[in-house]
Design a protein around this motif. Structure first.
Motif, short mmCIF file in Angstrom:
data_model
loop_
_atom_site.label_atom_id
_atom_site.label_comp_id
_atom_site.label_asym_id
_atom_site.label_seq_id
_atom_site.Cartn_x
_atom_site.Cartn_y
_atom_site.Cartn_z
N ARG A 40 0.81 -1.22 0.00
CA ARG A 40 0.00 0.00 0.00
C ARG A 40 0.84 1.26 0.00
NH1 ARG A 40 -4.67 -0.44 4.18
NH2 ARG A 40 -5.37 1.35 2.98
N ILE A 41 2.10 1.16 0.49
CA ILE A 41 3.02 2.29 0.41
C ILE A 41 4.40 1.77 0.00
CG2 ILE A 41 1.81 3.74 2.11
CD1 ILE A 41 3.92 2.95 4.18
N SER A 42 5.20 2.65 -0.56
CA SER A 42 6.55 2.29 -0.98
C SER A 42 7.48 2.24 0.23
CB SER A 42 7.08 3.34 -1.96
OG SER A 42 7.27 4.58 -1.29
N SER A 43 8.66 1.68 0.02
CA SER A 43 9.64 1.64 1.11
C SER A 43 10.07 3.06 1.49
CB SER A 43 10.85 0.80 0.72
OG SER A 43 11.48 1.33 -0.44
N GLY A 44 10.11 3.96 0.52
CA GLY A 44 10.46 5.35 0.82
C GLY A 44 9.42 6.01 1.71
N LYS A 45 8.13 5.81 1.39
CA LYS A 45 7.08 6.39 2.24
C LYS A 45 7.07 5.73 3.61
CE LYS A 45 3.92 8.26 -1.12
NZ LYS A 45 2.52 8.46 -1.47
N ALA A 46 7.33 4.44 3.66
CA ALA A 46 7.38 3.74 4.95
C ALA A 46 8.51 4.32 5.80
CB ALA A 46 7.57 2.25 4.74
N ALA A 47 9.63 4.59 5.18
CA ALA A 47 10.77 5.17 5.90
C ALA A 47 10.41 6.55 6.45
CB ALA A 47 11.99 5.25 4.98
N VAL A 48 9.73 7.37 5.64
CA VAL A 48 9.31 8.69 6.10
C VAL A 48 8.36 8.55 7.29
CG1 VAL A 48 7.95 10.74 5.46
CG2 VAL A 48 9.65 9.83 3.87
N LEU A 49 7.44 7.60 7.21
CA LEU A 49 6.49 7.37 8.29
C LEU A 49 7.22 7.01 9.59
CD1 LEU A 49 3.46 7.24 8.93
CD2 LEU A 49 3.50 4.86 8.25
N CYS A 50 8.30 6.27 9.47
CA CYS A 50 9.08 5.86 10.65
C CYS A 50 10.07 6.92 11.11
CB CYS A 50 9.91 4.61 10.32
SG CYS A 50 8.97 3.17 9.93
N GLY A 51 10.38 7.85 10.23
CA GLY A 51 11.38 8.85 10.57
C GLY A 51 12.80 8.34 10.46
N ILE A 52 13.01 7.35 9.57
CA ILE A 52 14.36 6.80 9.35
C ILE A 52 14.64 6.81 7.85
CG2 ILE A 52 14.30 5.37 11.43
CD1 ILE A 52 13.66 2.94 9.70
N GLY A 53 15.86 6.52 7.47
CA GLY A 53 16.23 6.45 6.07
C GLY A 53 15.66 5.20 5.40
N ARG A 54 15.56 5.25 4.07
CA ARG A 54 14.99 4.13 3.32
C ARG A 54 15.79 2.85 3.50
NH1 ARG A 54 15.89 2.26 -1.89
NH2 ARG A 54 14.17 1.02 -2.69
N VAL A 55 17.10 2.94 3.43
CA VAL A 55 17.94 1.74 3.58
C VAL A 55 17.77 1.16 4.98
CG1 VAL A 55 20.31 0.87 3.61
CG2 VAL A 55 19.58 2.42 1.78
N ALA A 56 17.73 2.03 5.98
CA ALA A 56 17.54 1.56 7.36
C ALA A 56 16.18 0.87 7.49
CB ALA A 56 17.63 2.72 8.34
N PHE A 57 15.15 1.43 6.83
CA PHE A 57 13.83 0.78 6.88
C PHE A 57 13.88 -0.59 6.22
CE2 PHE A 57 9.88 -0.46 4.88
CZ PHE A 57 9.06 -0.56 6.00
N LEU A 58 14.50 -0.67 5.04
CA LEU A 58 14.57 -1.96 4.34
C LEU A 58 15.32 -3.00 5.16
CD1 LEU A 58 15.19 -0.70 0.70
CD2 LEU A 58 13.13 -1.83 1.57
N LEU A 59 16.39 -2.59 5.82
CA LEU A 59 17.13 -3.53 6.67
C LEU A 59 16.27 -3.98 7.85
CD1 LEU A 59 20.64 -1.81 6.64
CD2 LEU A 59 20.03 -3.98 5.56
N ALA A 60 15.56 -3.05 8.47
CA ALA A 60 14.70 -3.39 9.60
C ALA A 60 13.54 -4.27 9.16
CB ALA A 60 14.18 -2.12 10.27
N ALA A 61 12.98 -4.00 7.98
CA ALA A 61 11.89 -4.82 7.45
C ALA A 61 12.38 -6.25 7.21
CB ALA A 61 11.35 -4.22 6.16
N SER A 62 13.55 -6.37 6.64
CA SER A 62 14.12 -7.69 6.40
C SER A 62 14.34 -8.44 7.72
CB SER A 62 15.43 -7.56 5.63
OG SER A 62 15.99 -8.81 5.38
N ARG A 63 14.88 -7.74 8.73
CA ARG A 63 15.08 -8.36 10.05
C ARG A 63 13.76 -8.79 10.66
NH1 ARG A 63 18.99 -4.27 10.52
NH2 ARG A 63 17.54 -2.93 11.65
#
Length: 81
Positions: A40-63
């Motif tokens: 429903r949202i991109s990784s970039g928008k998810a990162a903005v929602l979390c207040g972190i960078g996109r790469v950090a969000f992708l790493l956290a999502a993978s974990r």
């Protein structure tokens, strides 16, 4: 900046003694993670929602066990060919 406020009943949350200082951040991450997982949202928008960078969000999502790449088997075969 536009914001969305969610009013949640305390009865549906962990007890106040179990709420950590980072609970709001954790809740934002889990919401962003689920919206990303559902496509429903991109990784970039998810990162903005979390207040972190996109790469950090992708790493956290993978974990957290959420696939960060959605490739078909044909696409995977092409990637590894």
């Amino acid at each position: 900046m536009n914001t969305l406020r969610l009013d949640l009943p305390m009865a549906g949350l962990p007890s106040p003694a179990e709420l950590t200082d980072g609970f709001a951040d954790e809740a934002r991450f889990l919401l962003a993670l689920k919206l990303f997982e559902q496509g429903r949202i991109s990784s970039g928008k998810a990162a903005v929602l979390c207040g972190i960078g996109r790469v950090a969000f992708l790493l956290a999502a993978s974990r957290a066990g959420v696939p960060v790449v959605d490739l078909s088997s044909d696409d995977l075969d092409d990637e590894f060919a």
